[in-house]
Design a protein around this motif. Structure first.
Motif, mmCIF file in Angstrom:
data_model
loop_
_atom_site.group_PDB
_atom_site.id
_atom_site.type_symbol
_atom_site.label_atom_id
_atom_site.label_comp_id
_atom_site.label_asym_id
_atom_site.label_seq_id
_atom_site.Cartn_x
_atom_site.Cartn_y
_atom_site.Cartn_z
ATOM 1 N N PHE A 1 33.025 -56.363 0.083
ATOM 2 C CA PHE A 1 34.033 -57.414 -0.033
ATOM 3 C C PHE A 1 35.199 -57.038 0.864
ATOM 4 C CE2 PHE A 1 37.792 -59.514 -1.626
ATOM 5 C CZ PHE A 1 37.351 -60.801 -1.887
ATOM 6 N N GLU A 2 35.708 -58.033 1.567
ATOM 7 C CA GLU A 2 36.854 -57.783 2.438
ATOM 8 C C GLU A 2 37.829 -58.941 2.341
ATOM 9 O OE1 GLU A 2 35.404 -58.967 6.790
ATOM 10 O OE2 GLU A 2 33.960 -57.641 5.792
ATOM 11 N N CYS A 3 39.095 -58.619 2.275
ATOM 12 C CA CYS A 3 40.118 -59.659 2.374
ATOM 13 C C CYS A 3 40.081 -60.192 3.796
ATOM 14 C CB CYS A 3 41.489 -59.091 2.040
ATOM 15 S SG CYS A 3 41.637 -58.533 0.330
ATOM 16 N N ALA A 4 40.025 -61.504 3.938
ATOM 17 C CA ALA A 4 39.823 -62.098 5.254
ATOM 18 C C ALA A 4 40.967 -61.782 6.214
ATOM 19 C CB ALA A 4 39.653 -63.603 5.128
ATOM 20 N N ARG A 5 42.163 -61.653 5.683
ATOM 21 C CA ARG A 5 43.327 -61.270 6.482
ATOM 22 C C ARG A 5 44.223 -60.391 5.620
ATOM 23 N NH1 ARG A 5 40.269 -63.251 9.450
ATOM 24 N NH2 ARG A 5 40.582 -64.869 11.052
ATOM 25 N N VAL A 6 45.119 -59.666 6.265
ATOM 26 C CA VAL A 6 46.056 -58.801 5.549
ATOM 27 C C VAL A 6 47.235 -59.631 5.062
ATOM 28 C CG1 VAL A 6 47.632 -56.843 5.759
ATOM 29 C CG2 VAL A 6 45.387 -56.763 6.858
ATOM 30 N N ASP A 7 47.548 -59.484 3.797
ATOM 31 C CA ASP A 7 48.690 -60.172 3.205
ATOM 32 C C ASP A 7 49.959 -59.417 3.572
ATOM 33 O OD1 ASP A 7 50.614 -61.346 1.628
ATOM 34 O OD2 ASP A 7 49.538 -61.106 -0.264
ATOM 35 N N PRO A 8 50.846 -60.021 4.378
ATOM 36 C CA PRO A 8 52.069 -59.304 4.788
ATOM 37 C C PRO A 8 53.024 -59.031 3.636
ATOM 38 C CG PRO A 8 52.167 -61.605 5.485
ATOM 39 C CD PRO A 8 50.785 -61.381 4.954
ATOM 40 N N LYS A 9 52.813 -59.703 2.513
ATOM 41 C CA LYS A 9 53.707 -59.523 1.366
ATOM 42 C C LYS A 9 53.242 -58.390 0.434
ATOM 43 C CE LYS A 9 53.195 -63.650 -0.248
ATOM 44 N NZ LYS A 9 52.111 -64.028 0.683
ATOM 45 N N THR A 10 52.038 -57.893 0.655
ATOM 46 C CA THR A 10 51.480 -56.857 -0.221
ATOM 47 C C THR A 10 51.095 -55.629 0.594
ATOM 48 O OG1 THR A 10 50.541 -58.580 -1.666
ATOM 49 C CG2 THR A 10 49.696 -56.338 -1.929
ATOM 50 N N PRO A 11 51.616 -54.458 0.269
ATOM 51 C CA PRO A 11 51.206 -53.248 0.996
ATOM 52 C C PRO A 11 49.690 -53.085 0.949
ATOM 53 C CG PRO A 11 53.092 -52.773 -0.410
ATOM 54 C CD PRO A 11 52.630 -54.159 -0.771
ATOM 55 N N ILE A 12 49.119 -52.707 2.063
ATOM 56 C CA ILE A 12 47.663 -52.586 2.135
ATOM 57 C C ILE A 12 47.154 -51.571 1.122
ATOM 58 C CG2 ILE A 12 47.646 -50.808 3.930
ATOM 59 C CD1 ILE A 12 45.193 -53.792 3.575
ATOM 60 N N GLU A 13 47.965 -50.577 0.799
ATOM 61 C CA GLU A 13 47.553 -49.575 -0.186
ATOM 62 C C GLU A 13 47.302 -50.213 -1.554
ATOM 63 O OE1 GLU A 13 49.641 -47.461 3.093
ATOM 64 O OE2 GLU A 13 50.067 -49.267 1.908
ATOM 65 N N GLU A 14 48.118 -51.206 -1.910
ATOM 66 C CA GLU A 14 47.926 -51.885 -3.196
ATOM 67 C C GLU A 14 46.636 -52.728 -3.182
ATOM 68 O OE1 GLU A 14 51.268 -54.098 -4.600
ATOM 69 O OE2 GLU A 14 52.704 -52.501 -4.143
ATOM 70 N N THR A 15 46.412 -53.404 -2.073
ATOM 71 C CA THR A 15 45.205 -54.219 -1.950
ATOM 72 C C THR A 15 43.956 -53.350 -2.036
ATOM 73 O OG1 THR A 15 46.367 -55.827 -0.552
ATOM 74 C CG2 THR A 15 43.962 -55.834 -0.476
#
Length: 331
Positions: A120-134
């Protein structure tokens, strides 16, 4: 052979977006035949998305459910990668732990047990959420058995490093073709090589442009989403067609199709020239196109260098998408 999460997935994968992003839905009979052919040809890494398809944003996953419900014997043969965590209406990334779980649970609900989610992959990086949390939330889903592994899509080299530090990344999905070579210049390919992460190269046929079948913007169906892409706008198109013309010329000399040459160019670089393992995932809506895309025509070093010369000497104008989503590329 490309290995993703300890699974051999061949030299070519299969992008199911081709069924679900066209103006008209491909009939199941035709789609299923193409999917069967992909397995037969060894294109067993399938890539789809929670938000693919119109008018139902889960049409891509529903197609997978219908296929594997009818052909349960094929479920264990396919390595399935699913993109999600995007607001389908606005194409806004949703990377919070709650949103990630909601997306995964929705996909699992639609698949209804007929096939597991291997990546599973997030289609794009959410600029509002640190990637570490995702990634942390996705890592919990791996531990719970909801997904097999974590992938990344359209990310920067820095994001790959940060994500990989939280949990091993199984694959990075990125657009890569003769007219989209950004990952060779922005550090993405380098960091994937360093960390031994394969790249799943989507749109190796340049959204169909490199097939040679589109000679004018008017060749695109009226409701085709590519009509909104920058590279397909008339002024840019008239410049970009020169690259296609050159590739067609080399394909004629080689006795293959431009599409086969474009996919082979990606395959040829896998594990060479400082590149990581590369898995092209061309999309198709018919058995014939699947067979064409999976046919390995081979490249000589001379032919590869000739293609590199075409890339280096031919101007390509326009961004990769339409303006609304360009800011989310390489997040």
């Amino acid at each position: 052979m490309v290995i993703i999460n300890n699974t051999p997935v061949g030299k070519t994968g299969y992008g199911l977006m081709g069924f679900t992003s066209r103006p008209h839905q491909t009939p199941d009979e035709q789609a299923f035949a193409a999917m069967k052919k992909a397995i037969e040809k060894g294109a067993i890494c399938w890539n789809s998305g929670e938000f693919y398809g119109t008018p139902d944003p889960t049409l891509g996953v529903q197609l997978l459910h219908r296929y594997f419900k009818k052909h349960p014997e094929d479920a264990s043969k396919v390595f399935l990668s699913i993109k999600g965590s995007v607001d389908a209406a606005t194409l806004t990334p949703l990377g919070s732990p709650a949103d990630v779980r909601k997306s995964i649970d929705n996909v699992l609900r639609i698949l209804d047990g007929v096939k597991k989610i291997d990546i599973f992959e997030c289609a794009r990086v959410d600029p509002k959420t640190p990637i570490e949390e995702t990634i942390g939330a996705l890592a919990e889903c791996v531990k719970e058995g909801k997904i097999g592994a974590i992938g990344l899509s359209e990310v920067s080299a820095t994001t790959i490093r940060r994500a990989h530090a939280v949990h091993p990344i199984a694959a990075v999905e990125a657009e890569y073709s003769l007219w989209a070579t950004d990952i060779r210049m922005n550090g993405v390919a380098n960091v994937c090589t360093e960390l031994n992460i394969p790249i799943v190269a989507y749109s190796p046929l340049g959204w169909g442009f490199l097939t040679g079948g589109i000679k004018s913007p008017d060749d695109l169906p009226e409701n085709d989403f590519r009509r909104h892409f920058s590279k397909f706008q008339p002024d840019n198109f008239n410049v970009n067609i020169e690259l296609v013309n050159k590739v067609e010329g080399l394909a004629r000399k080689k006795g293959c199709t431009p599409a086969q040459l474009a996919v082979e160019w990606v395959r040829y670089q896998s594990g060479r020239y400082g590149m990581p393992d590369l898995l092209p995932i061309p999309g198709a809506t018919s058995m014939g196109r699947v067979e064409e895309n999976c046919q390995e025509v081979g490249l000589t070093e001379e032919e590869y260098l000739e293609l590199e010369g075409i890339v280096g000497s031919t101007q390509v104008l326009g961004g990769r998408y339409f303006e609304a989503v360009e800011s989310f590329l390489f997040g």
